[in-house]
Design a protein around this motif. Structure first.
Motif, short mmCIF file in Angstrom:
data_model
loop_
_atom_site.label_atom_id
_atom_site.label_comp_id
_atom_site.label_asym_id
_atom_site.label_seq_id
_atom_site.Cartn_x
_atom_site.Cartn_y
_atom_site.Cartn_z
N CYS A 39 -2.38 -1.24 -5.84
CA CYS A 39 -1.05 -1.08 -5.23
C CYS A 39 -0.71 0.41 -5.06
N SER A 40 -1.12 1.23 -6.02
CA SER A 40 -0.88 2.66 -5.91
C SER A 40 -1.64 3.26 -4.73
N CYS A 41 -2.84 2.77 -4.49
CA CYS A 41 -3.63 3.24 -3.34
C CYS A 41 -2.88 2.96 -2.04
N THR A 42 -2.35 1.74 -1.90
CA THR A 42 -1.60 1.39 -0.70
C THR A 42 -0.37 2.28 -0.55
N ALA A 43 0.34 2.49 -1.66
CA ALA A 43 1.56 3.31 -1.62
C ALA A 43 1.25 4.72 -1.16
N GLY A 93 12.55 1.90 -0.77
CA GLY A 93 12.23 3.32 -0.77
C GLY A 93 11.02 3.62 -1.63
N PRO A 94 10.55 4.86 -1.63
CA PRO A 94 9.39 5.24 -2.44
C PRO A 94 9.58 4.96 -3.92
N GLY A 95 10.82 4.99 -4.41
CA GLY A 95 11.08 4.73 -5.83
C GLY A 95 10.67 3.35 -6.28
N ALA A 96 10.54 2.40 -5.33
CA ALA A 96 10.10 1.05 -5.69
C ALA A 96 8.72 1.08 -6.32
N VAL A 97 7.89 2.03 -5.90
CA VAL A 97 6.53 2.13 -6.46
C VAL A 97 6.60 2.43 -7.96
N PHE A 98 7.50 3.31 -8.36
CA PHE A 98 7.65 3.65 -9.78
C PHE A 98 7.99 2.40 -10.60
N GLY A 151 10.95 -3.02 -6.41
CA GLY A 151 9.75 -2.69 -7.19
C GLY A 151 9.39 -3.76 -8.18
N MET A 152 10.38 -4.25 -8.91
CA MET A 152 10.11 -5.28 -9.92
C MET A 152 9.71 -6.60 -9.27
N ARG A 153 10.42 -6.99 -8.22
CA ARG A 153 10.11 -8.26 -7.56
C ARG A 153 8.69 -8.24 -6.98
N ARG A 154 8.37 -7.21 -6.22
CA ARG A 154 7.05 -7.15 -5.60
C ARG A 154 5.95 -6.92 -6.64
N GLY A 155 6.27 -6.16 -7.69
CA GLY A 155 5.28 -5.94 -8.75
C GLY A 155 4.93 -7.21 -9.47
N LEU A 156 5.94 -7.99 -9.83
CA LEU A 156 5.71 -9.25 -10.53
C LEU A 156 4.98 -10.24 -9.64
N PHE A 157 5.35 -10.28 -8.36
CA PHE A 157 4.70 -11.20 -7.44
C PHE A 157 3.23 -10.83 -7.26
N SER A 158 2.93 -9.53 -7.29
CA SER A 158 1.56 -9.07 -7.07
C SER A 158 0.67 -9.29 -8.28
N ASN A 159 1.13 -8.84 -9.48
CA ASN A 159 0.21 -8.89 -10.63
C ASN A 159 0.26 -10.20 -11.39
#
Length: 478
Positions: free
Chosen positions: A309-313, A90-95, A263-271
């Motif tokens: 990532c915020s731009c994509t979101a 959901g959108p909350g994953a971005v947060f 959010g945490m999984r994708r964030g860690l994988f990305s940065n």
């Protein structure tokens, strides 16, 4: 083969499944609190590096090292990964991606500062370092086995596995959008890769200094156009992100739990903060103090997640393609269709170009990580030559043979394993990182424009004095 897949599947479950993410978050949170929120205190100093692009005697400049690492961090995770996080969490994953990035900035600062401190001078005058080097020289010979384990995982996952994946990404994007034969795409990509990797870190840095700004800025400008066209809806979208993250609204099954996990999984994988990849590039820079490059690399985490990532979101959430709870349109297709909905059909071709550049920058970044791993496992020039030949071949196979990437099922599990090794070393060497930070702050309080490492103050550590013989070799960043 089935037995190997089972073994690596277990490793993946044991790392990414339950051990790695809590370890990353807890350790990053501890680094943040103990250091007094160092990533926020030095946030203003981070941006000075963008004007520091001159040649360096020995190493590359801070900006070049920053751009190489951004080229590695920024990739499919910023386009497809964010879409997956929103679809499943959901959108909350971005947060929660934002939260993990802010914490990860501190982790990245310390791991890159330690890589700088323990870097070694190469025969050609350049510098090389990373987690393997700070394990060997920081923890001592009895931990050499840990450095070897790290190097093997780094070579197999980033140097070979992810290079094949990126080659496949380029070929698929070019075939779907432009109708190009994957064999010819693979051949061209392999040739360009070979020309760059045979030039070493200097050529890699020069290419990144051109490609990465074009890639990142072009994508950001496109996203800003979407945001401006929908500016009146932005406040509502931001509220939706926060409300979903904190449980005030629910967009998908699982509620807050799904948002936090994705959010945490994708964030860690990305940065990649804490994964132990970016420090290998950070060590190549010529800077006056290890913390200087740590601060710079902290900025790359911010750019990756908080900006790109915020731009994509926002592109996805401001459009009509995304339907909460639906997985009919997912991954890069969700981002692509959202862009087309905002700007028209031409946007899909722009996104294809962005994917090509993102993947290419990741390939040259992955090669350098593989080269660093080889330097730990074997100092022979033959081993390095073999890697320089192998990487273009692997890129070609990944692009030209649709089933070739299946043999790289080990990449994700081994990346999880190398991250755990790196985090263990970071926890053990954190007192040294705090010592560097205290020294840096002391010099700032004394009026220094840019602190300098005084090598004699660290005579008790196994440091390459030659790598710090001329410490003040870059212009002030403040």
């Amino acid at each position: 083969m089935t037995q190997l897949q089972t073994i690596f599947g277990w490793i993946g479950d044991a790392t990414w499944g339950w051990a790695l993410i809590p370890f990353l978050v807890v350790l990053g949170g501890a680094f943040t609190l103990i250091s007094g929120f160092v990533q926020l205190r030095f946030f203003g100093r981070m941006w000075g590096v963008l004007s520091d692009g001159g040649d360096r005697d020995g190493g590359v400049s801070s900006r070049e090292a920053l751009l190489v690492s951004i080229g590695g961090r920024v990739g499919g995770g910023n386009i497809a990964g964010v879409a997956v996080a929103i679809t499943l969490g959901g959108p909350g994953a971005v947060f929660w991606m934002w939260v993990v990035a802010l914490i990860g900035m501190a982790t990245s600062l310390f791991e890159c500062a330690l890589a700088q401190l323990y870097k070694r001078t190469e025969p050609d005058g350049t510098y090389r370092g990373g987690p393997a080097q700070y394990i060997i020289h920081g923890l001592g010979e009895r931990f050499n086995w840990l450095a070897i384990l790290y190097a093997v995982c780094l070579l197999a996952s980033f140097g070979l596995g992810f290079s094949a994946f990126q080659g496949n990404t380029v070929a698929v994007a070019a075939n779907d959008s432009l109708g190009l034969d994957p064999i010819w795409v693979g051949a061209g990509l392999a040739l360009v890769t070979a020309v760059i990797v045979f030039g070493g870190i200097k050529r890699i840095a020069k290419v990144s200094d051109v490609v990465i700004p074009v890639m990142a800025l072009g994508y950001i400008v496109l996203a800003l156009a979407v945001i401006i066209l929908n500016i009146t809806e932005v406040p509502q979208v931001l509220w939706t992100i926060v409300a979903n993250a904190l449980g005030f609204e629910e967009a998908v099954g699982g509620g807050v739990g799904a948002a936090v996990a994705q959010g945490m999984r994708r964030g860690l994988f990305s940065n990649e903060a804490g994964l132990g990849s970016a420090p290998n590039v950070a060590a190549a820079a010529a800077v006056p103090h290890p913390i200087s490059q740590g601060i710079v690399q902290s900025l790359s985490v911010f750019i990756d997640t908080m900006i790109i990532c915020s731009c994509t979101a926002l592109v996805i959430l401001l459009g009509d393609v995304y339907v909460p709870g639906s997985e009919d349109v997912n991954g890069v297709a969700l981002t692509q269709q959202s862009l087309v909905g905002h700007l028209g059909e031409w946007a899909q071709y722009f996104l294809t170009g962005a994917v090509l550049l993102f993947a290419f920058s990741s390939i040259i970044y992955n090669y350098y990580l593989g080269e660093t791993a080889v330097s730990v496992l074997s100092g022979s020039w033959i081993a390095r030559l073999a890697l320089r030949i192998a990487v273009p071949v692997v890129v070609f196979l990944g692009a030209a043979a649709p089933g070739a990437t299946a043999v790289f099922f080990f990449s994700d599990p081994l990346m999880g394993l190398l991250a755990l090794v790196n985090l263990l070393a970071l926890a053990m060497l954190f007192p040294v990182g705090l010592r560097l930070l205290a020294d840096y702050r002391r010099q700032l309080r004394a009026g220094a424009v840019e602190p300098v490492l005084e090598i004699d103050d660290y005579a008790d550590l196994d440091i390459d004095r030659g790598a710090w013989a001329v410490p003040a070799r870059t212009r002030p960043l403040g």
